[in-house]
Design an enzyme around this catalytic site. Structure first.
Site, short mmCIF file in Angstrom:
data_model
loop_
_atom_site.label_atom_id
_atom_site.label_comp_id
_atom_site.label_asym_id
_atom_site.label_seq_id
_atom_site.Cartn_x
_atom_site.Cartn_y
_atom_site.Cartn_z
N THR A 107 -1.74 5.73 2.35
CA THR A 107 -2.99 4.97 2.31
C THR A 107 -3.07 4.09 3.55
O THR A 107 -2.11 3.41 3.89
CB THR A 107 -3.05 4.08 1.05
OG1 THR A 107 -2.94 4.90 -0.12
CG2 THR A 107 -4.35 3.30 0.99
N ARG A 136 -5.90 6.21 -7.45
CA ARG A 136 -5.63 7.64 -7.39
C ARG A 136 -5.66 8.27 -8.78
O ARG A 136 -6.24 9.34 -8.98
CB ARG A 136 -4.28 7.88 -6.71
CG ARG A 136 -4.24 7.39 -5.27
CD ARG A 136 -2.84 7.34 -4.69
NE ARG A 136 -2.25 8.67 -4.52
CZ ARG A 136 -1.07 8.87 -3.94
NH1 ARG A 136 -0.36 7.84 -3.49
NH2 ARG A 136 -0.60 10.10 -3.80
N LEU A 196 0.86 -1.18 0.00
CA LEU A 196 0.00 0.00 0.00
C LEU A 196 0.90 1.23 0.00
O LEU A 196 1.99 1.19 0.55
CB LEU A 196 -0.89 0.04 1.25
CG LEU A 196 -2.09 -0.88 1.36
CD1 LEU A 196 -2.84 -0.60 2.66
CD2 LEU A 196 -3.03 -0.74 0.18
N ASP A 197 0.41 2.30 -0.59
CA ASP A 197 1.15 3.56 -0.51
C ASP A 197 1.31 3.98 0.95
O ASP A 197 0.47 3.65 1.79
CB ASP A 197 0.43 4.66 -1.28
CG ASP A 197 0.39 4.41 -2.78
OD1 ASP A 197 1.26 3.66 -3.26
OD2 ASP A 197 -0.50 4.96 -3.44
N ARG A 198 2.34 4.73 1.23
CA ARG A 198 2.62 5.16 2.59
C ARG A 198 1.43 5.89 3.23
O ARG A 198 1.11 5.67 4.40
CB ARG A 198 3.85 6.06 2.60
CG ARG A 198 4.23 6.61 3.96
CD ARG A 198 5.45 7.50 3.88
NE ARG A 198 5.82 8.03 5.18
CZ ARG A 198 6.85 8.87 5.39
NH1 ARG A 198 7.61 9.22 4.37
NH2 ARG A 198 7.11 9.31 6.60
#
Length: 354
Positions: free
Chosen positions: A180, A278, A176-178
């Site tokens: 998120t 996104r 996961l993105d940081r």
């Protein structure tokens, strides 16, 4: 009892001690539990069932952490690595019981890095929503990367390893993105890692995200099928854009609620591209609130004025069949306080209450 390899990482292989030959000097070191022996720098490793089917190069890269990939391939090519006394190739698949000879290699000493503190370990441990012998599911807080690197001393996986020093194997199944928040799967066995990643590739694991996006999301917009291409900014930052030269990407959307100037949507990615939700949201004219990469500055400033302090994207649910048992399960992760607070403020503003 678990033991650690020379790299300090837990290992999932058993190591046997070679029988000394007459006339040869030995330099044997016995590890804790008597499970590892080093003779003149050579390691003899017995492959266990958790490494069954793994490629030799990946086995060596995990075993010899910190050793450059080029050196790994060189020692295999020169025949210094043997499996059952025979020469092998990097893509050789290992089987349970195989005997792997690993020659001495020079490792570069890494500069000491800051270890995750007890507070962050406690936060992550409290975020575990499911655990069995095969895997963990963690409700990752926003702001914590899934792994260290790019200037970060540690991420989620390093915190878990620090909190569980006895664990023999802990690896990320996906990322996961940081910024998120939400559900992340961690494998506790290599067999579980292989199974879960194959399930992801076959699209048999369903992921559902909740996102607060700018504007009123139209009901008819339930599918965005646009190719995505990764590219690099002049400053070296990596981003993603819709481009015909990119990879096929598909996200399904459903509007859950509408507020003044914003909508809460459910996004179900069919493919798993970087920044997929996104960028697909932004290309539809409804960027995710708080997205400093794909939201324009005016909209970002407006979101900050209503108390928005984070990317409003949350990995809400996972549906899958568990490793080994095949049990069908669904996991859900609640919003964090910041996400909930923003929604509450928007609800108050929409109703005029308070």
């Amino acid at each position: 009892m678990s033991r650690k390899s020379a790299s300090g990482k837990p290992t999932s292989a058993r190591v046997r001690k070679p029988v000394p030959r007459p006339g040869n000097s030995t330099d044997s070191r016995q590890a804790s539990g008597g499970r590892e022996a080093v003779r003149q720098g050579v390691l003899w490793v017995t492959v266990d069932e958790d490494n069954h089917g793994q490629r030799l190069d990946n086995f060596l890269l995990a075993r010899l952490r910190g050793v450059p990939r080029s050196i790994i391939y060189r020692i295999v090519r020169k025949g210094e690595v043997r499996v059952n006394k025979g020469r092998v190739k990097p893509d050789t698949r290992l089987a349970t019981g195989d005997q792997v000879r690993i020659p001495p290699v020079v490792r570069k000493e890494k500069a000491p890095q800051a270890a995750p503190g007890s507070r962050v370990q406690g936060v992550v441990e409290a975020s575990v929503v499911f655990e069995n012998d095969q895997m963990l599911v963690v409700n990752k807080p926003s702001g914590i990367a899934v792994h260290g690197g790019s200037g970060l001393s540690f991420g989620l996986i390093e915190v878990l390893r620090a909190a569980r020093p006895e664990a023999r194997f802990l690896e990320l199944v996906h990322r996961l993105d940081r910024d998120t928040s939400g559900l992340v799967m961690i494998a506790k066995k290599r067999s579980a890692l292989r199974y879960l990643q194959d399930e992801l590739r076959q699209r048999r694991i369903r992921k559902q995200y909740h996102a607060l996006v700018a504007g009123s999301w139209p009901d008819k917009l339930g599918r965005i099928d646009e190719p995505l291409l990764r590219y690099e900014m002049p400053n070296g930052e990596r981003r993603v854009k819709v481009d015909e030269a990119g990879k096929a990407s598909l996200t399904m959307f459903r509007c859950l609620a509408r507020y003044s100037g914003y909508s809460l949507v459910e996004a179900s990615p069919v493919t798993g591209r970087t920044h997929q939700i996104r960028v697909h949201s932004a290309c539809a004219g409804h960027p995710i609130a708080g997205d400093d990469k794909y939201m324009d500055d005016v909209s970002l400033k407006a979101f900050r004025s209503v108390g928005g302090q984070r990317l409003m994207l949350h990995a809400r649910a996972l549906e899958l069949l568990l490793p080994v048992t095949g049990e069908a399960v669904r996991f859900e992760a609640p919003y964090d306080d910041v996400f909930s607070h923003v929604l509450s403020r928007l609800e108050v503003r929409a109703t005029g209450a308070g």
